[in-house]
Design an enzyme around this catalytic site. Sequence first.
Site, PDB file in Angstrom:
ATOM      1  N   PRO A 144      84.298  46.664  -3.224  1.00 55.19           N
ATOM      2  CA  PRO A 144      82.838  46.962  -3.321  1.00 55.19           C
ATOM      3  C   PRO A 144      81.952  46.098  -2.898  1.00 55.19           C
ATOM      4  O   PRO A 144      82.338  44.577  -2.640  1.00 55.19           O
ATOM      5  CB  PRO A 144      82.563  47.195  -5.002  1.00 55.19           C
ATOM      6  N   GLY A 145      80.789  46.421  -2.297  1.00 55.21           N
ATOM      7  CA  GLY A 145      79.525  45.676  -1.913  1.00 55.21           C
ATOM      8  C   GLY A 145      78.446  45.779  -2.922  1.00 55.21           C
ATOM      9  O   GLY A 145      78.189  44.933  -3.764  1.00 55.21           O
ATOM     10  N   CYS A 155      53.938  49.802  11.387  1.00 54.74           N
ATOM     11  CA  CYS A 155      53.096  50.852  12.127  1.00 54.74           C
ATOM     12  C   CYS A 155      54.142  51.977  12.315  1.00 54.74           C
ATOM     13  O   CYS A 155      54.376  52.197  13.730  1.00 54.74           O
ATOM     14  CB  CYS A 155      52.602  50.200  13.297  1.00 54.74           C
ATOM     15  N   GLU A 156      54.454  52.421  11.300  1.00 54.42           N
ATOM     16  CA  GLU A 156      55.347  53.748  11.530  1.00 54.42           C
ATOM     17  C   GLU A 156      54.855  54.718  10.203  1.00 54.42           C
ATOM     18  O   GLU A 156      54.789  54.409   9.338  1.00 54.42           O
ATOM     19  CB  GLU A 156      56.691  53.155  11.380  1.00 54.42           C
ATOM     20  N   TYR A 162      72.070  45.683   0.740  1.00 58.83           N
ATOM     21  CA  TYR A 162      71.580  46.490   2.120  1.00 58.83           C
ATOM     22  C   TYR A 162      70.180  46.516   2.096  1.00 58.83           C
ATOM     23  O   TYR A 162      69.132  47.270   2.501  1.00 58.83           O
ATOM     24  CB  TYR A 162      72.047  47.976   1.865  1.00 58.83           C
TER      25      TYR A 162
HETATM   26  N1  LLP Z   1      84.172  48.641   2.848  1.00 60.58           N
HETATM   27  C1  LLP Z   1      83.995  49.143   4.074  1.00 60.58           C
HETATM   28  C2  LLP Z   1      85.075  49.482   4.915  1.00 60.58           C
HETATM   29  C3  LLP Z   1      82.578  49.627   4.209  1.00 60.58           C
HETATM   30  O1  LLP Z   1      82.321  50.166   5.352  1.00 60.58           O
HETATM   31  C4  LLP Z   1      81.651  49.390   3.190  1.00 60.58           C
HETATM   32  C5  LLP Z   1      80.455  49.981   3.291  1.00 60.58           C
HETATM   33  C6  LLP Z   1      82.253  48.701   2.088  1.00 60.58           C
HETATM   34  C7  LLP Z   1      83.372  48.510   1.871  1.00 60.58           C
HETATM   35  C8  LLP Z   1      81.251  48.414   1.022  1.00 60.58           C
HETATM   36  O2  LLP Z   1      80.556  49.723   0.473  1.00 60.58           O
HETATM   37  P1  LLP Z   1      79.703  49.650  -0.926  1.00 60.58           P
HETATM   38  O3  LLP Z   1      80.615  49.259  -2.186  1.00 60.58           O
HETATM   39  O4  LLP Z   1      78.693  48.586  -0.881  1.00 60.58           O
HETATM   40  O5  LLP Z   1      79.237  50.990  -1.188  1.00 60.58           O
HETATM   41  N2  LLP Z   1      73.667  50.689   4.347  1.00 60.58           N
HETATM   42  C9  LLP Z   1      74.163  51.465   3.576  1.00 60.58           C
HETATM   43  C10 LLP Z   1      75.375  51.534   2.882  1.00 60.58           C
HETATM   44  C11 LLP Z   1      76.496  51.308   4.040  1.00 60.58           C
HETATM   45  C12 LLP Z   1      77.808  51.029   3.571  1.00 60.58           C
HETATM   46  C13 LLP Z   1      78.595  50.733   4.793  1.00 60.58           C
HETATM   47  N3  LLP Z   1      79.795  50.327   4.531  1.00 60.58           N
HETATM   48  C14 LLP Z   1      72.974  51.829   2.388  1.00 60.58           C
HETATM   49  O6  LLP Z   1      72.143  51.024   2.396  1.00 60.58           O
HETATM   50  O7  LLP Z   1      73.238  52.616   1.265  1.00 60.58           O
END
Ligand code: LLP
Length: 436
Positions: free
Chosen positions: A294-295, A361-362, A390
């Site tokens: 997770p991120g 400016c959007e 993010y």
């Molecule tokens: N592993 C892979 C291969 C991924 O592509 C991602 C996220 C993660 C792990 C982590 O996912 P998480 O646990 O954070 O959901 N920018 C978007 C989210 C794009 C995520 C891309 N990949 C947002 O702001 O919601």
Amino acid sequence: MRDPTLHEGLQALRDDRAFDPAAVSAVGRLASEFGTPLYVYDKAAITGRFRTFRDAFAARFPKLRVHYALKANTNGALVALLRAEGAAAEVVSLGEILAALRAGFRGNEILFTSSSKGPDEISKAVEIGAVVNVDSRDELEQVAALAEAAGRRARISFRINPGVDPHTLHHINTGIAESKFGLHLDGGLARAAYARAQELPSVDIVGVHCHLGSQITETDGYVVTARKMLAFVRELEEALGVRLLFVDLGGGLGVPYHDGEAGLAPEALAAALEPLWKELTKRLGYELELWMEPGRFFVAPSGFLLARVNSVKETPLKVFVNVNAGSNTLLRPAMYGAHHRARVVGRTGAPETLDIAGDVCETGDILAAERRLPRPEAGDFVVFLDAGAYGFSMASTYNARPLPAEVLVDGDTAALIRRRGTVEDLFRDEVLPPSR
Ligand code: LLP
């Protein structure tokens, strides 16, 4: 009575008590010391969430490796904090490989996933002994050739496209069949890739990987995916004699972006996956490592974006609150229509319907649309919640606005973890033609 700490002030903002003196004092102190717009992260929230996740899974999966997906927030202070908690690292680029190494990770604690890797990125990953998570047959041949040329063996897994829809926003849905990510199970594509990898002497097969998507709030998609993945693990062993070290079921746990929401509890996910895992272990006769990555879950709720109100404007249709942050500072609302709670700090007036507009400016640069909030005045502060994931990592310098600063709060102290960008930074790398 002692003064409230910065941590308590941030907690009051989360709890929808932005009028509370603790919140007013915390935001005032942070803004006057570091300026705005400012990303603020609460250390206790990050460590607390990491531990919650790890404890839920470690209780059920004897061989567990929890990665932090650096793309959510690559700030070295946060990456090092999660490493100290026991995380491994999931990265998607050479820059993130270097960010992980810089934060103290060893090469073999890094998993490198990307659907489009350049030769320099592959070579670096192989050199440091990271696991290269291969996305296609074409890439497999390149990884093998680069490893061979370097006189090394590449440790690889394949990213599988499980063809499962976890019902999240379309743009962050990665595991569905039409997405660009991974090798499909259908048509035997994934199995053929493993068979080919077995023939390559410079490649060691160590695992299998998938990632369904992001901001997933139900366990069903994970369970369906895990069932497919674990059946595939058995197929690999039975048909090809491939014995893996790990199965990575990705990240994607959703967090609450609205008051009263719950998000996906790691406890619920771990409990839903446990019976499938036990069954697999019994059938295989040995225990695989479960990897997760997770991120957002670890860092999103820890983060706050502080902005200052520049002006308030009434139009025949709306009231706009113009702040000094925008889609350049926090892209998610403009890019996905994502919702971030906004708090007006220190005001107790009756709520009105306000649009909090950015400084870019959007037309789409609205950070919070049609919110019922007390009306602020110029010079007041507005805080956006859940900006830890993010947020900064997707920020840009569009409209020649420098990047914001970042601060890590620990109890009552705040440490600068990224200096505010300057206009000079923006021009530093530009090359002007010679003047005549
Ligand atoms: N592993 C892979 C291969 C991924 O592509 C991602 C996220 C993660 C792990 C982590 O996912 P998480 O646990 O954070 O959901 N920018 C978007 C989210 C794009 C995520 C891309 N990949 C947002 O702001 O919601």
